[in-house]
Design an enzyme around this catalytic site. Structure first.
Site, PDB file in Angstrom:
ATOM      1  N   GLU A  11       0.797  -1.307  -0.134  1.00 57.52           N
ATOM      2  CA  GLU A  11       0.009   0.040   0.016  1.00 57.52           C
ATOM      3  C   GLU A  11       0.933   1.132   0.010  1.00 57.52           C
ATOM      4  OE1 GLU A  11      -3.496   0.214   2.556  1.00 57.52           O
ATOM      5  OE2 GLU A  11      -3.164  -1.888   2.938  1.00 57.52           O
ATOM      6  N   ASP A  85      -2.430  -4.370   3.709  1.00 58.24           N
ATOM      7  CA  ASP A  85      -2.594  -4.316   5.260  1.00 58.24           C
ATOM      8  C   ASP A  85      -3.665  -5.773   5.387  1.00 58.24           C
ATOM      9  OD1 ASP A  85      -0.762  -2.516   5.539  1.00 58.24           O
ATOM     10  OD2 ASP A  85      -2.351  -1.206   6.185  1.00 58.24           O
ATOM     11  N   ASP A  87      -6.188  -6.536   7.162  1.00 56.98           N
ATOM     12  CA  ASP A  87      -7.414  -6.228   7.594  1.00 56.98           C
ATOM     13  C   ASP A  87      -8.275  -6.089   6.568  1.00 56.98           C
ATOM     14  OD1 ASP A  87      -6.802  -3.718   6.646  1.00 56.98           O
ATOM     15  OD2 ASP A  87      -6.250  -2.791   8.547  1.00 56.98           O
ATOM     16  N   GLU A  89      -9.851  -3.279   5.439  1.00 54.73           N
ATOM     17  CA  GLU A  89      -9.584  -2.473   4.460  1.00 54.73           C
ATOM     18  C   GLU A  89      -8.448  -2.749   3.396  1.00 54.73           C
ATOM     19  OE1 GLU A  89     -11.399   1.068   3.068  1.00 54.73           O
ATOM     20  OE2 GLU A  89     -11.823  -0.014   5.204  1.00 54.73           O
ATOM     21  N   TYR A 302       1.803  -5.515  13.372  1.00 50.37           N
ATOM     22  CA  TYR A 302       0.715  -4.511  13.061  1.00 50.37           C
ATOM     23  C   TYR A 302      -0.138  -3.557  14.003  1.00 50.37           C
ATOM     24  CZ  TYR A 302      -2.952  -3.271   9.619  1.00 50.37           C
ATOM     25  OH  TYR A 302      -3.931  -2.538   8.980  1.00 50.37           O
ATOM     26  N   ARG A 304      -2.897  -1.988  13.972  1.00 48.62           N
ATOM     27  CA  ARG A 304      -4.643  -2.059  14.288  1.00 48.62           C
ATOM     28  C   ARG A 304      -4.937  -3.554  14.589  1.00 48.62           C
ATOM     29  NH1 ARG A 304      -3.544   0.895   9.263  1.00 48.62           N
ATOM     30  NH2 ARG A 304      -3.989   3.067   9.551  1.00 48.62           N
ATOM     31  N   HIS A 349      -5.131 -10.469  14.614  1.00 48.63           N
ATOM     32  CA  HIS A 349      -3.727 -10.054  14.598  1.00 48.63           C
ATOM     33  C   HIS A 349      -3.194 -10.247  16.138  1.00 48.63           C
ATOM     34  CE1 HIS A 349      -4.773  -8.309  10.714  1.00 48.63           C
ATOM     35  NE2 HIS A 349      -5.521  -7.409  11.405  1.00 48.63           N
TER      36      HIS A 349
END
Length: 759
Positions: A11, A85, A87, A89, A302, A304, A349
């Site tokens: 990203e 990433d 997740d 999104e 990570y 989040r 995670h």
């Protein structure tokens, strides 16, 4: 021509640079720069046919150029890895990339890594998978829900209050939480109460302070001074005897490893970082930092996550470090166990932790910015402490009876083993040492202290406590807390004063309207239930189209009713007053726009007369222009102070015939030597800080004096500084402090005293 190379798409450019240093020449690594395809910016972009909601995705203008480069690389590589990433999104970005690139090269796999280290990346490549469509559908459902609310509800706010306003699905709930707290504060009635402490001497003449807890076995309630005096009179003559001395060992367990919300809370409390700023810094630490001329590596996992889970490998690394650097006595007897407060977690995670515990903050200090160092140190310390033995305290509690009626108590504690507190202390630990005392010891009355107190209203939310509240209520997810708060601040529904989040008049009006006409949107339980359903889409393959349909049926009906009743709703949000329009004699109505409340003629649009107002309690006061003793240099008329979009300014009373104007100053001289300027209140008009006020010299750019806190025209009595600064506003009053860092002077004023000083 297809080359024997593999293509990895991440990203961000930072992540791409870090991966490039790990992997050999057979890999091409590029960044998508986030989403390159999304719902259109300038139209609804969701086609609704019966029960089917079809998003109409478009490649953005920025994304077209990036896509062109990605296709070029995809066509000449034999395999593509989507490494966005790990997740929802990130999964959605990977899916969009797959859809856009599959006709160029169909050999596409998804890889996930939760830390950016060579080992983690190689392991991810060796275990490549397909895109998780359940996770994608959860993101699509959330995106479409938010689009429905934003595009359908915002135009109603435009018609009712002011153009440019908007309402968000989750942000509106956060606004309600803040507004509800403000209403609690307004309705709060403070109550007086008194505390009584007694000082008793031991046989060895050592004084101990005890607090009165109970009267006749009931919690001590002392409502006024008269009651306190009567009790004190009895206590001065009373006989005191020891009831209990309880000595026991107490453990202070470490905090669990950090999750996103806790990281944001601690960074806000310790460093005054906003959640958005904390996440920006954590992202930098995750994506890769150059720790030497030849090595760039992700320093944390990570960032989040809502899980406190830690891998066995990380636990073993921490255990080895503890034994080697601190000593085996700091290892817990059994593995630390932590309870996850929120059971509705995704657990995709690990907790946030260092990728290598041997990279201590001290070793990395020269490689990091000050802010990166603070966040890394916080993550490193909390994680290492979480794997350590609890601290141990000897705690002594002494209770004393006065005439078998009044119960007093005191507690002392001494740390006997620092344990996890050697590395991280959530708060300052102080030993409270009590003198040795025996059960049968005689105690002699020394003195009494009585003190008046008042109950306090509930505290306003700070960014830290709002994040905690959102997490506790199941509103939003780790990736959204920062943007929720940033959004309501940017919309000017909420302002931040001394860390406190305070709803503006505009925010209160928008919230009032949403509660009355769109109760589901701001209902905490309803929004939390939607979050649970989004989790079910991701984890169980729940039908995402059904969730959209169930939500849309009632919401669309509420929208239709609101649109049919716009005139009625406008009347509900306005209020007829006793003021008369001086131009046509009609009644003036109290109305609202993005700047707050104002009076407008009820004959609008025939009569467009308006008046700025302020509310003092429930009383409406018209803000009149203040005439100055100064004459206009252009026409000789009196000058006056007006309030405009960017605050106060001085203009000619002969406007519009004379258009002279100048900036309004605070009346305070610039403190810089040999500068004859005045301190002006200014507003930032561009960039991330747009709209924020600061104070600067009228001689700028020749003088670059600036001050963020409001200066008050009162000289410091201690050091002679030209002004004081407004430090904070609390229930106790308004605190002023000296701007001189070497001077500790401060004073507390009532609101009336402060207003008098400002005149």
């Amino acid at each position: 021509m297809v080359m024997d190379k593999k293509f990895i798409i991440v990203e961000s450019p930072t992540k791409a640079r870090t991966l490039t240093k790990f992997l050999k020449n057979e890999y091409i690594i590029e960044a998508s720069m986030g989403h390159i395809r999304d719902l259109p910016e300038k139209r609804f972009g969701v086609k609704i046919t019966g029960d089917i909601f079809e998003p109409e995705y478009e490649v953005s203008q920025r994304g077209k150029k990036i896509l062109e480069q990605l296709k070029k690389n995809a066509s000449k590589c034999n395999q593509i890895f989507l490494a966005t990433d790990p997740d929802r999104e990130g999964e959605a970005i990977a899916w969009h990339l797959y859809e856009l690139l599959k006709n160029t090269n169909s050999n596409i796999s998804r890889i996930e890594f939760h830390e950016i280290t060579k080992k983690a990346i190689v392991n991810a490549i060796n275990n490549a998978t397909a895109i998780n469509l359940n996770r994608v559908n959860a993101q699509q459902a959330r995106r479409i829900l938010d689009r429905i609310v934003g595009y359908k509800l915002s135009p109603i706010l435009w018609q009712l209050i002011s153009k440019g306003l908007s309402a968000g699905r989750v942000q509106s709930v956060a606004l309600r939480i803040i507004c509800d707290r403000e209403e609690e504060i307004k309705k709060f009635v403070k109550e007086e109460y008194w505390k009584i402490n007694v000082y008793l001497l031991t046989e060895s003449k050592q004084s101990i302070e005890f607090e009165l807890l109970k009267i006749d076995n009931k919690k001590a309630k002392i409502p006024n001074e008269e009651t306190a005096l009567n009790i004190c009179e009895e206590l001065e003559k009373a006989h005191y005897k020891i009831k209990d001395i309880i000595r026991k060992k107490q453990l202070k367990k470490p905090l669990p490893p950090l999750i996103t919300s806790k990281l944001q809370q601690l960074a806000s409390t310790k460093y005054n970082f906003s959640p958005a700023h904390t996440m920006k810094i954590a992202q930098e630490l995750y994506e890769g930092i150059a720790i030497s001329e030849t090595e760039t590596v992700g320093l944390i996992t990570y960032m989040r996550t809502d899980s406190i889970r830690v891998s066995d490998e990380a636990k073993q690394m921490a255990a080895d470090f503890i034994k080697e650097k601190l000593g085996a006595e700091y290892m817990p007897e059994r593995e630390s166990e932590f309870k996850q407060k929120n059971q509705n977690i995704q657990d995709a995670h690990e907790a946030i932790r260092p990728t290598d515990i041997y990279r201590t903050p001290k070793k990395l200090q020269n490689c990091l910015t000050k802010e990166q160092y603070k966040i890394y140190k916080l993550i490193w310390e909390v994680f290492l402490a979480s794997q350590m033995r609890p601290a141990e305290f000897d705690v002594t509690t002494i209770t004393v009876l006065a005439d078998d009626k009044y119960l007093f108590s005191v507690k002392g504690s001494i740390m006997t083993f620092d344990g996890c507190l050697k590395i991280y202390q959530p708060e300052t630990q102080k030993d409270i040492i009590l003198p040795n005392i025996k059960n049968d010891e005689n105690l002699i009355f020394e003195k009494l202290e009585k003190s008046q107190h008042f109950t306090k209203p509930p505290a306003r939310y700070t960014e830290a406590t709002l994040v905690k509240e959102l997490e506790d209520k199941g509103i939003g997810r780790p990736s959204t807390y920062a943007s929720i708060i940033s959004t309501i601040l940017a919309r000017k529904y909420v302002v931040k004063e001394n860390k406190n989040l305070i709803p503006t008049e505009l925010g209160m009006i928008v919230n009032k309207f949403l509660i009355s006409k769109f109760s589901d949107i701001v209902e905490i339980g309803f929004t939390a239930d939607l979050e649970t359903k989004l989790d079910k889409i991701e984890n169980e393959g729940y039908d995402w189209q059904k969730i959209l349909k169930d939500f849309y049926i009632k919401f669309e009906n509420d929208i239709r009713i609101a649109l049919r009743n716009i005139k009625i709703l406008k009347n509900e949000l306005s209020e007829t007053t006793d003021f008369k329009c001086e131009k046509c004699g009609s009644a003036m109505n109290l109305k609202f726009n993005e700047k707050g409340k104002f009076l407008a003629c009820s004959k609008y649009p025939e009569c467009k007369n308006t008046k700025p107002v302020k509310l003092v309690g429930s009383e409406i006061q018209i803000i009149t222009d203040k005439l100055l003793d100064e004459k206009c240099p252009d026409c000789g008329a009196q000058l006056k102070i007006k309030v405009g979009q960017y605050g106060k300014f001085i203009t000619c009373s002969n406007y519009p015939n004379c258009k002279f104007s100048k900036k309004y100053d605070t009346g305070i001289d610039c403190p810089r030597d040999k500068c004859n300027g005045k301190i002006l209140r200014r507003q930032i008009k561009k960039g991330k800080s747009k709209g924020k006020y600061f104070y600067g010299c009228s001689n700028y750019p020749n003088c670059d004096f600036t001050e963020w806190k409001e200066p008050v025209n009162k000289q410091c009595p201690d050091c002679g500084a030209k002004y004081l600064l407004l430090s904070s506003k609390t229930q106790e009053g308004i605190k002023l402090q000296c701007p001189n860092s070497k001077c500790a002077y401060s004073e507390l004023l009532s609101e009336n005293e402060f207003l008098e000083l400002k005149k």
